[in-house]
Design a protein around this motif. Structure first.
Motif, PDB file in Angstrom:
ATOM      1  N   GLY A   1      12.139  56.905  65.703  1.00  0.00           N
ATOM      2  CA  GLY A   1      10.832  57.551  65.706  1.00  0.00           C
ATOM      3  C   GLY A   1      10.136  57.426  64.354  1.00  0.00           C
ATOM      4  N   ALA A   2      10.889  57.639  63.264  1.00  0.00           N
ATOM      5  CA  ALA A   2      10.312  57.527  61.923  1.00  0.00           C
ATOM      6  C   ALA A   2       9.878  56.095  61.625  1.00  0.00           C
ATOM      7  N   ALA A   3      10.748  55.144  61.984  1.00  0.00           N
ATOM      8  CA  ALA A   3      10.441  53.729  61.724  1.00  0.00           C
ATOM      9  C   ALA A   3       9.244  53.275  62.548  1.00  0.00           C
ATOM     10  N   ALA A   4       9.204  53.682  63.814  1.00  0.00           N
ATOM     11  CA  ALA A   4       8.096  53.298  64.691  1.00  0.00           C
ATOM     12  C   ALA A   4       6.788  53.936  64.234  1.00  0.00           C
ATOM     13  N   GLY A   5       6.855  55.198  63.825  1.00  0.00           N
ATOM     14  CA  GLY A   5       5.659  55.881  63.332  1.00  0.00           C
ATOM     15  C   GLY A   5       5.119  55.243  62.076  1.00  0.00           C
ATOM     16  N   LEU A   6       6.029  54.875  61.177  1.00  0.00           N
ATOM     17  CA  LEU A   6       5.627  54.211  59.936  1.00  0.00           C
ATOM     18  C   LEU A   6       4.986  52.860  60.240  1.00  0.00           C
ATOM     19  N   ALA A   7       5.581  52.123  61.172  1.00  0.00           N
ATOM     20  CA  ALA A   7       5.070  50.796  61.529  1.00  0.00           C
ATOM     21  C   ALA A   7       3.666  50.882  62.104  1.00  0.00           C
ATOM     22  N   ILE A  17      11.021  48.520  59.856  1.00  0.00           N
ATOM     23  CA  ILE A  17      12.399  48.030  59.948  1.00  0.00           C
ATOM     24  C   ILE A  17      13.119  48.198  58.605  1.00  0.00           C
ATOM     25  N   VAL A  18      12.451  47.811  57.528  1.00  0.00           N
ATOM     26  CA  VAL A  18      13.058  47.922  56.201  1.00  0.00           C
ATOM     27  C   VAL A  18      13.318  49.382  55.851  1.00  0.00           C
ATOM     28  N   TYR A  19      12.395  50.276  56.248  1.00  0.00           N
ATOM     29  CA  TYR A  19      12.585  51.711  56.011  1.00  0.00           C
ATOM     30  C   TYR A  19      13.879  52.201  56.679  1.00  0.00           C
ATOM     31  N   ARG A 211      12.802  57.121  47.514  1.00  0.00           N
ATOM     32  CA  ARG A 211      13.958  56.283  47.155  1.00  0.00           C
ATOM     33  C   ARG A 211      14.065  55.068  48.066  1.00  0.00           C
ATOM     34  N   THR A 212      12.933  54.544  48.495  1.00  0.00           N
ATOM     35  CA  THR A 212      12.919  53.350  49.351  1.00  0.00           C
ATOM     36  C   THR A 212      11.983  52.316  48.738  1.00  0.00           C
ATOM     37  N   PHE A 217       7.097  48.785  48.646  1.00  0.00           N
ATOM     38  CA  PHE A 217       6.521  47.485  48.282  1.00  0.00           C
ATOM     39  C   PHE A 217       5.842  46.834  49.483  1.00  0.00           C
ATOM     40  N   ILE A 218       6.537  46.840  50.628  1.00  0.00           N
ATOM     41  CA  ILE A 218       5.993  46.190  51.828  1.00  0.00           C
ATOM     42  C   ILE A 218       4.771  46.915  52.355  1.00  0.00           C
ATOM     43  N   LEU A 219       4.780  48.244  52.322  1.00  0.00           N
ATOM     44  CA  LEU A 219       3.637  49.020  52.793  1.00  0.00           C
ATOM     45  C   LEU A 219       2.373  48.636  52.042  1.00  0.00           C
ATOM     46  N   VAL A 220       2.473  48.558  50.729  1.00  0.00           N
ATOM     47  CA  VAL A 220       1.304  48.244  49.906  1.00  0.00           C
ATOM     48  C   VAL A 220       0.949  46.765  50.010  1.00  0.00           C
ATOM     49  N   LEU A 221       1.954  45.907  50.055  1.00  0.00           N
ATOM     50  CA  LEU A 221       1.710  44.460  50.154  1.00  0.00           C
ATOM     51  C   LEU A 221       1.015  44.135  51.469  1.00  0.00           C
TER      52      LEU A 221
END
Length: 221
Positions: A1-7, A17-19, A211-212, A217-221
């Motif tokens: 749920g957290a990974a899908a919400g972030l995506a 996925i990286v999260y 701490r991730t 990095f990927i979110l901002v990139l």
């Protein structure tokens, strides 16, 4: 749920996925990778279907840099990372104290006090309100440089919001705080790269809080 919400929220399937990998570790990730990747892909497709193709931060202008900028980037990352770590530690300690309160009257009083505090601060500067996208847009697209006052208001305002028990997220507010710090630091190293300093600040601060580092990095990139 957290990974899908972030995506879906940031339109970054890879970030989701990286999260999960950074939070669970590779050992646990391998046990659920099929289900996790499937969930992230579906959430990403649904977000694209509803919202269309978009970038969370838009298309900010960033100038080219050379190796001479590397020490500045490292310093920016260090300062923002330390600030993020302090923010996360302070937030967790205060939340533990809040959870120890069991009386409804005390919880009601705390919530009211937090609401009054946020409202009062918002009168001084409206930029404290919301997840911080307005602040980020002003920095990245309107050429505004952050002030120390804005950093402090966003930093402590987010903590007060969380203590109220009605918080609306940590990722976007953390990105906003990081952007204000990075933008403020550009006053001392030259304003030609103020946007890049703000983006680096987002990565550094969010990394300190969650701490991730690769997710940030990927979110901002």
């Amino acid at each position: 749920g957290a990974a899908a919400g972030l995506a879906s929220a940031f339109n970054t399937p890879l970030g989701g996925i990286v999260y999960a990998i950074e939070e669970l570790g590779l050992v646990h990730f391998h046990k659920i990778r099929t289900a996790l990747i499937s969930g992230v892909i579906v959430s990403g497709l649904v977000a694209q279907w509803i919202l269309g193709s978009y970038l969370f931060l838009g298309f900010p202008k960033v100038n080219n840099v050379g190796l001479s900028f590397l020490p500045i980037a490292v310093l920016n990352g260090a300062l923002c990372g330390i600030a993020g770590a302090i923010f996360g530690k302070l937030l967790l300690n205060l939340l533990k104290r809040r959870l120890s309160i069991v009386k409804l009257s005390k919880l009601t009083l705390l919530t009211c006090a937090c609401g009054i505090a946020i409202a009062s601060i918002s009168i001084l500067d409206s930029r404290i309100a919301g997840p911080g996208m307005g602040v980020i847009n002003d920095i990245l697209f309107n050429g505004q440089l952050s002030e120390l006052k804005v950093i402090l208001l966003r930093f402590f305002g987010t903590i007060i919001s969380y203590l109220s028990g009605a918080a609306g997220g940590i990722f976007s507010p953390s990105l906003a705080i990081g952007a204000t710090i990075g933008s403020y630091l550009s006053n001392f190293v030259g304003q030609d790269h103020s946007n890049l300093m703000a983006l680096l600040g987002m990565i550094g601060f969010l990394t300190g809080v969650t701490r991730t580092p690769f997710t940030s990095f990927i979110l901002v990139l």
